[in-house]
Write a protein that holds these residues in place. Structure first.
Motif, PDB file in Angstrom:
ATOM      1  N   PRO A 191       0.693 -18.522 -13.310  1.00 51.86           N
ATOM      2  CA  PRO A 191       1.072 -17.119 -13.189  1.00 51.86           C
ATOM      3  C   PRO A 191      -0.031 -16.303 -12.530  1.00 51.86           C
ATOM      4  CG  PRO A 191       0.455 -17.627 -15.453  1.00 51.86           C
ATOM      5  CD  PRO A 191       0.505 -18.933 -14.703  1.00 51.86           C
ATOM      6  N   ALA A 192       0.361 -15.303 -11.753  1.00 48.76           N
ATOM      7  CA  ALA A 192      -0.594 -14.455 -11.045  1.00 48.76           C
ATOM      8  C   ALA A 192      -0.463 -13.022 -11.517  1.00 48.76           C
ATOM      9  CB  ALA A 192      -0.352 -14.527  -9.536  1.00 48.76           C
ATOM     10  N   ILE A 193      -1.573 -12.301 -11.556  1.00 47.93           N
ATOM     11  CA  ILE A 193      -1.572 -10.883 -11.895  1.00 47.93           C
ATOM     12  C   ILE A 193      -1.520 -10.102 -10.600  1.00 47.93           C
ATOM     13  CG2 ILE A 193      -2.875  -9.008 -12.946  1.00 47.93           C
ATOM     14  CD1 ILE A 193      -4.128 -11.022 -14.801  1.00 47.93           C
ATOM     15  N   ILE A 194      -0.458  -9.312 -10.432  1.00 45.96           N
ATOM     16  CA  ILE A 194      -0.332  -8.495  -9.224  1.00 45.96           C
ATOM     17  C   ILE A 194      -0.658  -7.048  -9.549  1.00 45.96           C
ATOM     18  CG2 ILE A 194       1.405 -10.002  -8.228  1.00 45.96           C
ATOM     19  CD1 ILE A 194       3.517  -8.000  -9.100  1.00 45.96           C
ATOM     20  N   ASN A 195      -0.860  -6.265  -8.511  1.00 42.98           N
ATOM     21  CA  ASN A 195      -1.175  -4.849  -8.660  1.00 42.98           C
ATOM     22  C   ASN A 195      -2.417  -4.657  -9.524  1.00 42.98           C
ATOM     23  OD1 ASN A 195       1.037  -4.063  -7.147  1.00 42.98           O
ATOM     24  ND2 ASN A 195       2.373  -4.043  -8.927  1.00 42.98           N
ATOM     25  N   SER A 196      -3.371  -5.534  -9.388  1.00 46.61           N
ATOM     26  CA  SER A 196      -4.609  -5.421 -10.146  1.00 46.61           C
ATOM     27  C   SER A 196      -5.677  -4.832  -9.255  1.00 46.61           C
ATOM     28  CB  SER A 196      -5.058  -6.796 -10.645  1.00 46.61           C
ATOM     29  OG  SER A 196      -6.248  -6.693 -11.388  1.00 46.61           O
ATOM     30  N   ASP A 197      -6.147  -3.621  -9.636  1.00 45.66           N
ATOM     31  CA  ASP A 197      -7.114  -2.931  -8.803  1.00 45.66           C
ATOM     32  C   ASP A 197      -8.050  -2.141  -9.702  1.00 45.66           C
ATOM     33  OD1 ASP A 197      -6.862  -0.466  -6.112  1.00 45.66           O
ATOM     34  OD2 ASP A 197      -8.464  -1.822  -6.692  1.00 45.66           O
ATOM     35  N   PRO A 198      -9.328  -2.456  -9.831  1.00 52.39           N
ATOM     36  CA  PRO A 198     -10.057  -3.486  -9.102  1.00 52.39           C
ATOM     37  C   PRO A 198      -9.858  -4.866  -9.725  1.00 52.39           C
ATOM     38  CG  PRO A 198     -11.506  -2.406 -10.625  1.00 52.39           C
ATOM     39  CD  PRO A 198     -10.181  -1.697 -10.743  1.00 52.39           C
ATOM     40  N   PRO A 199     -10.247  -5.966  -9.015  1.00 48.01           N
ATOM     41  CA  PRO A 199     -10.120  -7.296  -9.599  1.00 48.01           C
ATOM     42  C   PRO A 199     -11.023  -7.466 -10.807  1.00 48.01           C
ATOM     43  CG  PRO A 199     -11.412  -7.376  -7.579  1.00 48.01           C
ATOM     44  CD  PRO A 199     -10.831  -5.995  -7.672  1.00 48.01           C
TER      45      PRO A 199
ATOM     46  N   TYR B   2      -7.758   4.126  -8.520  1.00 45.17           N
ATOM     47  CA  TYR B   2      -6.806   3.090  -8.897  1.00 45.17           C
ATOM     48  C   TYR B   2      -5.525   3.255  -8.082  1.00 45.17           C
ATOM     49  CZ  TYR B   2      -9.787   2.987 -13.098  1.00 45.17           C
ATOM     50  OH  TYR B   2     -10.848   2.925 -13.957  1.00 45.17           O
ATOM     51  N   THR B   3      -4.894   2.131  -7.714  1.00 47.76           N
ATOM     52  CA  THR B   3      -3.646   2.176  -6.973  1.00 47.76           C
ATOM     53  C   THR B   3      -2.649   1.177  -7.556  1.00 47.76           C
ATOM     54  OG1 THR B   3      -4.447   0.566  -5.336  1.00 47.76           O
ATOM     55  CG2 THR B   3      -4.730   2.912  -4.815  1.00 47.76           C
ATOM     56  N   LEU B   4      -1.376   1.548  -7.490  1.00 49.75           N
ATOM     57  CA  LEU B   4      -0.284   0.665  -7.881  1.00 49.75           C
ATOM     58  C   LEU B   4       0.606   0.457  -6.668  1.00 49.75           C
ATOM     59  CD1 LEU B   4       1.312  -0.810 -10.160  1.00 49.75           C
ATOM     60  CD2 LEU B   4       2.564   1.338 -10.487  1.00 49.75           C
ATOM     61  N   LYS B   5       0.963  -0.796  -6.389  1.00 50.02           N
ATOM     62  CA  LYS B   5       1.760  -1.113  -5.207  1.00 50.02           C
ATOM     63  C   LYS B   5       3.125  -1.649  -5.605  1.00 50.02           C
ATOM     64  CE  LYS B   5      -2.334  -2.250  -2.431  1.00 50.02           C
ATOM     65  NZ  LYS B   5      -3.017  -3.291  -1.625  1.00 50.02           N
ATOM     66  N   ASN B   6       4.103  -1.412  -4.727  1.00 51.33           N
ATOM     67  CA  ASN B   6       5.438  -1.945  -4.953  1.00 51.33           C
ATOM     68  C   ASN B   6       5.512  -3.380  -4.439  1.00 51.33           C
ATOM     69  OD1 ASN B   6       5.645  -1.816  -2.150  1.00 51.33           O
ATOM     70  ND2 ASN B   6       6.895   0.023  -2.146  1.00 51.33           N
ATOM     71  N   PRO B   7       6.626  -4.081  -4.655  1.00 48.00           N
ATOM     72  CA  PRO B   7       6.711  -5.490  -4.203  1.00 48.00           C
ATOM     73  C   PRO B   7       6.494  -5.674  -2.718  1.00 48.00           C
ATOM     74  CG  PRO B   7       8.448  -5.024  -5.778  1.00 48.00           C
ATOM     75  CD  PRO B   7       7.800  -3.713  -5.468  1.00 48.00           C
ATOM     76  N   GLN B   8       6.720  -4.630  -1.911  1.00 52.75           N
ATOM     77  CA  GLN B   8       6.497  -4.724  -0.464  1.00 52.75           C
ATOM     78  C   GLN B   8       5.036  -4.496  -0.079  1.00 52.75           C
ATOM     79  OE1 GLN B   8       9.155  -2.838  -1.782  1.00 52.75           O
ATOM     80  NE2 GLN B   8      10.414  -4.669  -1.514  1.00 52.75           N
ATOM     81  N   GLY B   9       4.184  -4.204  -1.061  1.00 53.05           N
ATOM     82  CA  GLY B   9       2.762  -4.009  -0.796  1.00 53.05           C
ATOM     83  C   GLY B   9       2.368  -2.594  -0.448  1.00 53.05           C
ATOM     84  N   LYS B  10       3.285  -1.633  -0.590  1.00 50.45           N
ATOM     85  CA  LYS B  10       2.968  -0.240  -0.287  1.00 50.45           C
ATOM     86  C   LYS B  10       2.518   0.479  -1.547  1.00 50.45           C
ATOM     87  CE  LYS B  10       6.131   0.254   3.641  1.00 50.45           C
ATOM     88  NZ  LYS B  10       7.263   1.033   4.219  1.00 50.45           N
ATOM     89  N   VAL B  11       1.532   1.364  -1.385  1.00 46.99           N
ATOM     90  CA  VAL B  11       1.008   2.126  -2.518  1.00 46.99           C
ATOM     91  C   VAL B  11       2.052   3.146  -2.962  1.00 46.99           C
ATOM     92  CG1 VAL B  11      -0.787   3.703  -3.306  1.00 46.99           C
ATOM     93  CG2 VAL B  11      -1.377   1.819  -1.776  1.00 46.99           C
ATOM     94  N   CYS B  12       2.418   3.094  -4.247  1.00 48.71           N
ATOM     95  CA  CYS B  12       3.408   4.037  -4.771  1.00 48.71           C
ATOM     96  C   CYS B  12       2.794   5.010  -5.772  1.00 48.71           C
ATOM     97  CB  CYS B  12       4.575   3.290  -5.403  1.00 48.71           C
ATOM     98  SG  CYS B  12       4.120   2.324  -6.856  1.00 48.71           S
ATOM     99  N   VAL B  13       1.651   4.663  -6.358  1.00 50.81           N
ATOM    100  CA  VAL B  13       0.918   5.562  -7.246  1.00 50.81           C
ATOM    101  C   VAL B  13      -0.557   5.448  -6.919  1.00 50.81           C
ATOM    102  CG1 VAL B  13       0.360   6.211  -9.613  1.00 50.81           C
ATOM    103  CG2 VAL B  13       2.617   5.280  -9.100  1.00 50.81           C
ATOM    104  N   ARG B  14      -1.198   6.597  -6.842  1.00 50.24           N
ATOM    105  CA  ARG B  14      -2.628   6.642  -6.525  1.00 50.24           C
ATOM    106  C   ARG B  14      -3.288   7.604  -7.509  1.00 50.24           C
ATOM    107  NH1 ARG B  14      -5.450   5.530  -1.553  1.00 50.24           N
ATOM    108  NH2 ARG B  14      -7.352   6.757  -1.308  1.00 50.24           N
ATOM    109  N   ALA B  15      -4.376   7.166  -8.130  1.00 47.27           N
ATOM    110  CA  ALA B  15      -5.053   7.998  -9.126  1.00 47.27           C
ATOM    111  C   ALA B  15      -6.557   7.798  -9.037  1.00 47.27           C
ATOM    112  CB  ALA B  15      -4.563   7.659 -10.530  1.00 47.27           C
TER     113      ALA B  15
END
Length: 261
Positions: free
Chosen positions: A39-47, A69-82
């Motif tokens: 299993p992989a952890i996605i949308n992890s920022d920072p690693p 911090y950023t959250l990305k959608n499945p297409q890799g686009k940033v949808c939340v930025r904080a």
């Protein structure tokens, strides 16, 4: 079968068994999972470099580290930025204890939606979750949930989990495509025993062009800090002007009283 043929056959059988045993020893049976099964952890920022320990409460307050911090959608686009720093404040036995979230041990989780997005900062021993709502041309945070499970602050103290929430409110409102910014300290009272301080803060959940913040919407605290000196300066200038005009008028009236008929 002659004795010579018997011994030759026996020797060939032993050699074959020895070769088979050596082959199995050098190539043991593989039972580990393949890369696709891990299993992989996605949308992890920072690693995350390694797992941290549970939060340790501190008796004195300090400025929390700020991080983007950023959250990305499945297409890799940033949808939340904080961009913010997070400090937990725990009230215990009429005393305040503090914990600053370390970005190095924090990962971003959640999901992106057209009308609702959930953005959560996860760390070992707690999390802070924001729920963003898009309503017409306005976006806001409808709830903030916090959880902290720290190491007991004394030897005889029990393990406790502090949980709180702010809900049914429209926090950090901004028009779509704009970001909400507050350089002043923002304090959220999640419970009587748990508060969260955000300083400084800039967030946006919808309409992020190229993943960047939109134009800032200023919070009232920053507006007041910026405008109060201007207002006080204007009042002081007006008072000085009135004093000067009054002095001039009084002087002219006195001079007119000494004129000869």
């Amino acid at each position: 079968m002659t004795h010579a043929s018997y011994y030759t056959a026996l020797l060939l059988l032993l050699s074959s068994m020895h070769w088979l045993g050596s082959s199995l020893a050098s190539n043991p049976l593989q039972l580990s999972a393949t890369a696709d099964e891990v299993p992989a952890i996605i949308n992890s920022d920072p690693p995350i470099t390694y797992l941290s320990q549970r939060p340790v409460l501190q008796p004195k307050e300090s400025t929390p580290p700020e991080f983007l911090y950023t959250l990305k959608n499945p297409q890799g686009k940033v949808c939340v930025r904080a961009s913010l720093g997070v400090e937990y404040v725990v009230r215990e036995n009429n005393k305040n204890y503090y914990f600053n979230v370390n970005p190095s041990f924090t990962r971003v989780t959640g999901f992106c939606g057209g009308q609702k997005s959930v953005f959560s900062l996860e760390f070992d021993g707690g999390h802070l979750e924001f729920t963003f709502i898009k309503e017409g041309d306005l976006s806001y945070v409808s709830s903030v949930k916090g959880l902290l499970r720290p190491v007991p602050h004394c030897k005889n103290c029990q393990n406790k989990t502090y949980v709180g929430v702010v809900s049914n409110d429209k926090l950090f409102k901004a028009k779509n495509g704009l970001s909400f910014q507050c350089k002043s300290q923002t304090t959220l009272i999640l419970a009587s025993f748990l508060r969260v301080k955000l300083v400084p803060m800039q967030i946006q959940a919808f309409g992020l062009a190229n993943g960047a913040f939109g134009k800032e919407v200023e919070c009232w605290e920053d507006y007041n800090k910026r405008m109060i000196p201007i207002i006080l300066g204007a009042v002081a200038a007006a008072v000085c002007l009135i004093a000067i005009l009054t002095y001039v008028l009084v002087r002219e009236r006195r001079n007119q009283g000494y004129e000869q008929l």
